[in-house]
Design an enzyme around this catalytic site. Structure first.
Site, PDB file in Angstrom:
ATOM      1  N   GLY A  57      -3.146 -13.384  -2.952  1.00  0.00           N
ATOM      2  CA  GLY A  57      -2.827 -12.268  -2.131  1.00  0.00           C
ATOM      3  C   GLY A  57      -2.792 -12.353  -0.592  1.00  0.00           C
ATOM      4  N   SER A  58      -3.214 -11.185  -0.332  1.00  0.00           N
ATOM      5  CA  SER A  58      -3.149 -11.180   1.528  1.00  0.00           C
ATOM      6  C   SER A  58      -4.418 -11.780   1.945  1.00  0.00           C
ATOM      7  CB  SER A  58      -3.140  -9.640   1.919  1.00  0.00           C
ATOM      8  OG  SER A  58      -4.580  -9.065   1.602  1.00  0.00           O
TER       9      SER A  58
ATOM     10  N   CYS B 294       5.061 -15.905  -0.891  1.00  0.00           N
ATOM     11  CA  CYS B 294       4.176 -16.468   0.034  1.00  0.00           C
ATOM     12  C   CYS B 294       4.907 -17.902   0.873  1.00  0.00           C
ATOM     13  CB  CYS B 294       3.104 -16.833  -0.329  1.00  0.00           C
ATOM     14  SG  CYS B 294       3.150 -17.856  -1.931  1.00  0.00           S
TER      15      CYS B 294
ATOM     16  N   GLU C  68      -5.404 -18.168  -2.401  1.00  0.00           N
ATOM     17  CA  GLU C  68      -4.013 -18.573  -2.005  1.00  0.00           C
ATOM     18  C   GLU C  68      -3.588 -17.369  -1.218  1.00  0.00           C
ATOM     19  OE1 GLU C  68      -2.398 -21.325  -2.125  1.00  0.00           O
ATOM     20  OE2 GLU C  68      -3.847 -22.250  -3.549  1.00  0.00           O
TER      21      GLU C  68
HETATM   22  P1  NAP Z   1      -3.758  -7.803  -1.619  1.00  0.00           P
HETATM   23  O1  NAP Z   1      -3.734  -6.497  -0.978  1.00  0.00           O
HETATM   24  O2  NAP Z   1      -4.747  -8.843  -0.923  1.00  0.00           O
HETATM   25  O3  NAP Z   1      -4.160  -7.495  -2.907  1.00  0.00           O
HETATM   26  C1  NAP Z   1      -4.615  -8.652  -3.839  1.00  0.00           C
HETATM   27  C2  NAP Z   1      -5.932  -8.271  -4.858  1.00  0.00           C
HETATM   28  O4  NAP Z   1      -7.121  -8.294  -4.176  1.00  0.00           O
HETATM   29  C3  NAP Z   1      -5.698  -6.751  -5.407  1.00  0.00           C
HETATM   30  O5  NAP Z   1      -6.367  -6.883  -6.781  1.00  0.00           O
HETATM   31  C4  NAP Z   1      -6.328  -5.960  -4.240  1.00  0.00           C
HETATM   32  O6  NAP Z   1      -6.845  -4.772  -5.133  1.00  0.00           O
HETATM   33  C5  NAP Z   1      -7.525  -6.838  -4.143  1.00  0.00           C
HETATM   34  N1  NAP Z   1      -8.181  -6.414  -2.709  1.00  0.00           N
HETATM   35  C6  NAP Z   1      -7.334  -6.398  -1.480  1.00  0.00           C
HETATM   36  N2  NAP Z   1      -8.197  -6.307  -0.486  1.00  0.00           N
HETATM   37  C7  NAP Z   1      -9.471  -6.048  -1.018  1.00  0.00           C
HETATM   38  C8  NAP Z   1     -10.621  -5.914  -0.560  1.00  0.00           C
HETATM   39  N3  NAP Z   1     -10.960  -5.752   0.913  1.00  0.00           N
HETATM   40  N4  NAP Z   1     -11.820  -5.875  -1.305  1.00  0.00           N
HETATM   41  C9  NAP Z   1     -11.677  -6.332  -2.470  1.00  0.00           C
HETATM   42  N5  NAP Z   1     -10.616  -6.328  -3.110  1.00  0.00           N
HETATM   43  C10 NAP Z   1      -9.323  -6.421  -2.334  1.00  0.00           C
HETATM   44  O7  NAP Z   1      -2.390  -8.612  -1.989  1.00  0.00           O
HETATM   45  P2  NAP Z   1      -0.918  -7.815  -2.178  1.00  0.00           P
HETATM   46  O8  NAP Z   1      -1.119  -6.442  -2.551  1.00  0.00           O
HETATM   47  O9  NAP Z   1      -0.265  -8.790  -3.445  1.00  0.00           O
HETATM   48  O10 NAP Z   1      -0.221  -8.147  -0.727  1.00  0.00           O
HETATM   49  C11 NAP Z   1       0.871  -9.124  -0.592  1.00  0.00           C
HETATM   50  C12 NAP Z   1       0.326 -10.246   0.255  1.00  0.00           C
HETATM   51  O11 NAP Z   1      -0.328 -11.277  -0.482  1.00  0.00           O
HETATM   52  C13 NAP Z   1       1.075 -10.796   1.285  1.00  0.00           C
HETATM   53  O12 NAP Z   1       0.649 -11.021   2.610  1.00  0.00           O
HETATM   54  C14 NAP Z   1       1.567 -12.212   0.867  1.00  0.00           C
HETATM   55  O13 NAP Z   1       1.484 -13.311   1.795  1.00  0.00           O
HETATM   56  C15 NAP Z   1       0.320 -12.400  -0.077  1.00  0.00           C
HETATM   57  N6  NAP Z   1       0.380 -13.476  -1.203  1.00  0.00           N
HETATM   58  C16 NAP Z   1       0.479 -14.750  -1.285  1.00  0.00           C
HETATM   59  C17 NAP Z   1       0.673 -15.674  -1.964  1.00  0.00           C
HETATM   60  C18 NAP Z   1       0.297 -16.824  -2.228  1.00  0.00           C
HETATM   61  O14 NAP Z   1       0.537 -17.684  -3.246  1.00  0.00           O
HETATM   62  N7  NAP Z   1      -0.397 -17.501  -1.364  1.00  0.00           N
HETATM   63  C19 NAP Z   1       1.225 -14.983  -3.372  1.00  0.00           C
HETATM   64  C20 NAP Z   1       1.426 -13.673  -3.133  1.00  0.00           C
HETATM   65  C21 NAP Z   1       1.132 -12.849  -2.275  1.00  0.00           C
HETATM   66  P3  NAP Z   1      -6.355  -3.501  -5.467  1.00  0.00           P
HETATM   67  O15 NAP Z   1      -5.441  -3.731  -6.452  1.00  0.00           O
HETATM   68  O16 NAP Z   1      -7.148  -2.397  -5.602  1.00  0.00           O
HETATM   69  O17 NAP Z   1      -5.379  -3.465  -4.187  1.00  0.00           O
END
Ligand code: NAP
Length: 491
Positions: free
Chosen positions: A206-207, A267, A230
C-alpha cells in the site's frame, strides 16, 4: 469508512484478537503437515478460485471498476501464484537444509554435528492492496507464500473491496483447517493485529504513509516483529539520446500505454520519463495521452488523492503541463495527465519527487550526461529503474546509469508495469520502495519472509525435524557440507 455489518461469516472474525488466537492455535499442526499435504491445500485454493471466478470477478468489478478482462486475468495470475508455491513446497529446497557432519579431528576443537533449516515464523498478518483485489489480497501472493512457509494468516481486508474479501475468506474456510486463514475488517482492528502477541510478522502492500505507520507500530511492540512493506515508487525511465533519435515515437507510444495501464494504479507505473532536452516529441506525447479515455479509479479516496497530488505538481512554478484537462464531473473518474520539468529543477525541488497514483507522469528533460547522472543520484530508491538505449553505442553510458539508479529491478528497453511471477523476480528495493531491502513480495523467494533459520546441534535422530533426519523421510534436498551445493533457483 464503512464495512459490511452482517454477522461474521465463515472465514471472517469479528476482532483481530479472535483471529490471531485462532491462528496461533492452528500454527503447530500447519507447520507439521507433510509438504505434499501442505501443497494440496494451496492447489485446493487455486482450484476454488477458478471454480468461482465468475461470481468473484462480478463482485470485484462492482467494488473496484477495474474491468472484467483485467480481473479475470488477475484471477488466473493468482491461481498460478498458488500453484507455483505448491510446486515450491513439493521441491523442498525452500527449507534450505544444510548439514555439517561432525568432525572429531577438527582443529582447534572437534566439530559437533550441526543441521540447519528454515522453520515457519508463526501467524502472519497480511494487509491486502487496493489495486490488486486478487493477486495481492486475501488469496494473493503474501498469503500464498506465508501458507507455503507453514504459517497461518490473518488478512486485514482492504476497504476498497470488502465483500470480495469476505467471499474469498469463505472459500478458503471450506478448504483450509480452522484458523489457518481468517479475514478481519477495519483500520483499528488492523492496528490491533500488528500489536497482537500471537502475530509474528506482517506483510503490507500500500501507501508509504500507511506502511510507515504500521511499520513503526510493529517496531514499537515490546517484542518487535519483521514488517515487510511494499510501498510506492517513482519508477524512472531514462531514454538515451541515441534511443530517442532511433525510436522516439515508439518509445512514447509504449510509455503512455504503460502509464495508462490499469488507470495508472500500479506501484510500477513509470512516474518519471527522462528525455534529452532537444527531443522533438511534444506533439507525439500529447497525441498519445489525449487518446487515453477517462476511466474510473479504484475509489473516491484514490481519486481525491490523485487529483490533489496532480494539482500540487501541475501548479508548481518549476513544472509545465503538457496535457492537463479539467477535473471530470464524476469524482471517481480520472483524467490522464502529462507534466514536464527539467533535470536541474528536479534536483532543486525535491518536493516534486512524489508518487502520483493514477494515470499521470512527469517528463524530465536533461542536457548532458552529467546533468542526467546528477539527477538520478538524487532520486529516492525505487522498485524499478529502466533504461532505453541503443546497442552497442550506449553500453558504457548504460553501465553508468544502472550503477547510479537504486532499484530492486533494473530494466533494459522494456517497461516496469507487468511483474513476472518467477523464481528470479525481485519486487522490492531500498527505502522508500519497501521497509526491507532484503526481500521480495513477488516470486518464489517471497516465501523467505515468513521463515527463520534454526541450527540443531548434536540432536539425536528422533529429536530432529523430518527434513534434517539422516533417513530424510520428506525426501527434501539436503546440502551436506563438502558435497555439491543445491543448484540455485530450485526454491
Ligand atoms: P493504503 O492507504 O496505505 O492502505 C493499505 C492498508 O493499510 C489498508 O488496509 C488501510 O486500512 C491500512 N492503513 C493505511 N493507513 C493506515 C494507518 N495510518 N494506520 C493503520 N492502517 C492503515 O493504500 P491504498 O489504499 O492501496 O493506496 C494506494 C497506495 O498504495 C499508492 O500510493 C500505491 O503506490 C501504493 N501501492 C503500492 C504497491 C506495491 O506493490 N508497492 C501496490 C499497490 C499500491 P483502511 O482499509 O482502513 O484504509
Amino acid at each position: 469508512m464503512s464495512y459490511p455489518t452482517a454477522a461474521p461469516s465463515q472465514g471472517r472474525a469479528a476482532t483481530s484478537a479472535q483471529a490471531a488466537t485462532q491462528a496461533r492455535a492452528a500454527a503447530p499442526a500447519l507447520a507439521a503437515l507433510p509438504l505434499p499435504e501442505r501443497a494440496l491445500l494451496l492447489r485446493g485454493l487455486s482450484h476454488a478460485l477458478g471454480e468461482n471466478a465468475a461470481p468473484l470477478a462480478a463482485i470485484a468489478e462492482d467494488e473496484t471498476r477495474l474491468g472484467m478482462e483485467r480481473l479475470r486475468s488477475e484471477i488466473r495470475r493468482t491461481q498460478a501464484q498458488l500453484q507455483m508455491f505448491a510446486d515450491v513446497i513439493e521441491a523442498g529446497a525452500f527449507l534450505d537444509v544444510v548439514i555439517d557432519p561432525p568432525d572429531p579431528s577438527a582443529q582447534p576443537a572437534p566439530r559437533p554435528d550441526i543441521r540447519r533449516m528454515l522453520v515457519p515464523l508463526g501467524p502472519i498478518a497480511v494487509f491486502s492492496a487496493s489495486n490488486f483485489p486478487f493477486a495481492f489480497s486475501v488469496l494473493g501472493g503474501d498469503t500464498a507464500s506465508a501458507l507455503a512457509a507453514g504459517c497461518p494468516v490473518v488478512v486485514k481486508a482492504h476497504e476498497g473491496h470488502p465483500r470480495l474479501s469476505d467471499l474469498a475468506g469463505e472459500l478458503a474456510a471450506e478448504i483450509l483447517p480452522a484458523g489457518v486463514l481468517t479475514v478481519v475488517h477495519g483500520r483499528e482492528e488492523g492496528r490491533r493485529l500488528v500489536t497482537d502477541p500471537a502475530i509474528r510478522a506482517v506483510g503490507f502492500t500500500g501507501s508509504t504513509s500507511g506502511g510507515r505507520a504500521l511499520f513503526d507500530l510493529a517496531n514499537s511492540r515490546p517484542d518487535p516483529i519483521p514488517f515487510y512493506g511494499e510501498l510506492g515508487s517513482l519508477n524512472p525511465v531514462v531514454v538515451t539520446r541515441a534511443a530517442c533519435r532511433a525510436r522516439g515515437t515508439d518509445i512514447v507510444r509504449e510509455y503512455i500505454a504503460s502509464v495508462a495501464l490499469g488507470q495508472g494504479q500500479f506501484c510500477t507505473k513509470p512516474g518519471l520519463l527522462f528525455l534529452p532536452a532537444d527531443h522533438a516529441l511534444h506533439a507525439r506525447l500529447r497525441q498519445e495521452i489525449t487518446a487515453v479515455p477517462p476511466a474510473p479509479l479504484l475509489g473516491l479516496w484514490i481519486s481525491a488523492a490523485y487529483h490533489a497530488t496532480l494539482e500540487q505538481l501541475a501548479t508548481h512554478p518549476a513544472v509545465r503541463p503538457l496535457h492537463l484537462t479539467h477535473k471530470p464531473d464524476d469524482p471517481r473518474t480520472s483524467t490522464p495527465a502529462l507534466l514536464t520539468t527539467s533535470a536541474k529543477s528536479l534536483r532543486t525541488h525535491p518536493e516534486l519527487l512524489r508518487e502520483c497514483f493514477g494515470p499521470a507522469s512527469l517528463i524530465v528533460t536533461y542536457t548532458a550526461t552529467e546533468d542526467l547522472l546528477e539527477t538520478l543520484q538524487a532520486l529516492p530508491a525505487g522498485l524499478t529503474a529502466t533504461v532505453h538505449g541503443q546497442e552497442p553505442e550506449d553500453e558504457a553510458l548504460a553501465q553508468r546509469l544502472t550503477a547510479t539508479m537504486q532499484a530492486g529491478r533494473l530494466i533494459w528497453n522494456g517497461w516496469p508495469t507487468g511483474v513476472a511471477v518467477t523464481a528470479a523476480m525481485h519486487h522490492g528495493g531500498p527505502w522508500p520502495a519497501t521497509t526491507s531491502p532484503l526481500h521480495t513480495s513477488v516470486g518464489n523467494r517471497a516465501i523467505g519472509r515468513w521463515m527463520r533459520p534454526v541450527a540443531y546441534q548434536n540432536m539425536p535422530e528422533g529429536l530432529l525435524p523430518a527434513p534434517l533426519r539422516r533417513a530424510n523421510p520428506w525426501n527434501v534436498p539436503q546440502q551436506v557440507v563438502g558435497s555439491r551445493p543445491i543448484p540455485d533457483g530450485k526454491i
